[in-house]
Design an enzyme around this catalytic site. Sequence first.
Site, mmCIF file in Angstrom:
data_model
loop_
_atom_site.group_PDB
_atom_site.id
_atom_site.type_symbol
_atom_site.label_atom_id
_atom_site.label_comp_id
_atom_site.label_asym_id
_atom_site.label_seq_id
_atom_site.Cartn_x
_atom_site.Cartn_y
_atom_site.Cartn_z
ATOM 1 N N GLN A 128 4.869 24.202 19.329
ATOM 2 C CA GLN A 128 4.683 24.807 17.991
ATOM 3 C C GLN A 128 5.090 23.700 16.761
ATOM 4 O OE1 GLN A 128 5.375 28.841 17.643
ATOM 5 N NE2 GLN A 128 6.369 28.598 15.734
ATOM 6 N N HIS B 14 19.617 29.875 11.855
ATOM 7 C CA HIS B 14 18.651 30.861 12.954
ATOM 8 C C HIS B 14 18.491 30.123 14.301
ATOM 9 C CE1 HIS B 14 15.765 31.088 9.081
ATOM 10 N NE2 HIS B 14 16.839 32.220 9.262
ATOM 11 N N TYR C 283 8.940 20.845 11.209
ATOM 12 C CA TYR C 283 9.686 21.208 12.427
ATOM 13 C C TYR C 283 8.695 21.149 13.710
ATOM 14 C CZ TYR C 283 12.123 24.323 8.994
ATOM 15 O OH TYR C 283 12.902 24.806 7.861
ATOM 16 N N ASN D 225 5.890 23.602 12.563
ATOM 17 C CA ASN D 225 5.874 24.443 11.342
ATOM 18 C C ASN D 225 6.256 23.293 10.307
ATOM 19 O OD1 ASN D 225 5.512 26.777 12.883
ATOM 20 N ND2 ASN D 225 7.580 26.783 13.293
ATOM 21 N N LYS E 190 14.622 21.758 18.632
ATOM 22 C CA LYS E 190 13.711 21.624 17.311
ATOM 23 C C LYS E 190 14.153 20.179 16.963
ATOM 24 C CE LYS E 190 14.770 25.918 15.195
ATOM 25 N NZ LYS E 190 15.373 26.583 13.971
ATOM 26 N N ASP F 201 18.063 36.612 5.792
ATOM 27 C CA ASP F 201 19.287 35.874 6.132
ATOM 28 C C ASP F 201 20.533 36.290 5.407
ATOM 29 O OD1 ASP F 201 17.567 34.005 7.609
ATOM 30 O OD2 ASP F 201 17.571 32.647 5.830
ATOM 31 N N ARG G 31 0.846 -1.273 0.030
ATOM 32 C CA ARG G 31 0.011 -0.010 -0.162
ATOM 33 C C ARG G 31 1.005 1.245 0.067
ATOM 34 N NH1 ARG G 31 -3.006 -1.189 5.263
ATOM 35 N NH2 ARG G 31 -0.636 -1.723 5.776
ATOM 36 N N ARG H 107 18.110 28.110 3.975
ATOM 37 C CA ARG H 107 17.108 28.835 5.068
ATOM 38 C C ARG H 107 18.202 28.592 6.106
ATOM 39 N NH1 ARG H 107 11.254 29.431 4.050
ATOM 40 N NH2 ARG H 107 10.662 28.477 2.236
ATOM 41 N N HIS I 48 20.535 26.654 13.460
ATOM 42 C CA HIS I 48 19.953 25.686 12.689
ATOM 43 C C HIS I 48 19.789 26.433 11.105
ATOM 44 C CE1 HIS I 48 16.748 23.487 10.386
ATOM 45 N NE2 HIS I 48 17.358 22.677 10.783
#
Length: 183
Positions: A46, A62, A132, A48, A72, A168, A23, A59, A119
């Site tokens: 949270q 941060h 995240y 994300n 995270k 950034d 499947r 990205r 990160h």
Amino acid sequence: MNICPSPIAGLLVVETIPYADVRGVFSRLFCDKELAPLISSRQIVQVNHSRTATVGAIRGLHFQHPPHAEMKLVRCLKGRVWDVAVDLRQHSPTFLHWHAEELTPENALMMAIPEGFGHGFQVLEPDSELLYLHTAHYTPEAEEGLRYDDPHLGIKWPHTVTELSERDAKHSLIDANFQGISL
């Protein structure tokens, strides 16, 4: 789930074992019981999701300062990324060292990035998606970042950088006054 150490103390890689049959594939993305050794008394507050279209796009890097520092848990849902964590903990023996893992849905790896780390990631396949899980809410006034190309870090990105956000690109380079994050 298997919790594996990385070369940097506190930074962990979680191996999950997808179940495949005719499947398709089933994967457990989070289990508080199995991840209790690394989550401890923290709570996921949270979740994300990001989608980045272009190969070579970056990205990050941060992080959030205390008291809003966050752990995270980062996993790739689609595509392929090169996920990087940088140790910013003041007085850490691995201060400004970095570690990277290639994350894909197929390898089912998840980076567990503790408080005190920067990160970021670079996209290796078009339309890559990350999930995240955060232990602190996003707090803009506590956020800061490092330049992806900072010579003090010496990160060896796998591709030429094709896209970077304006924010950034404006991160400062590390100077002699940078002391890291005091947790």
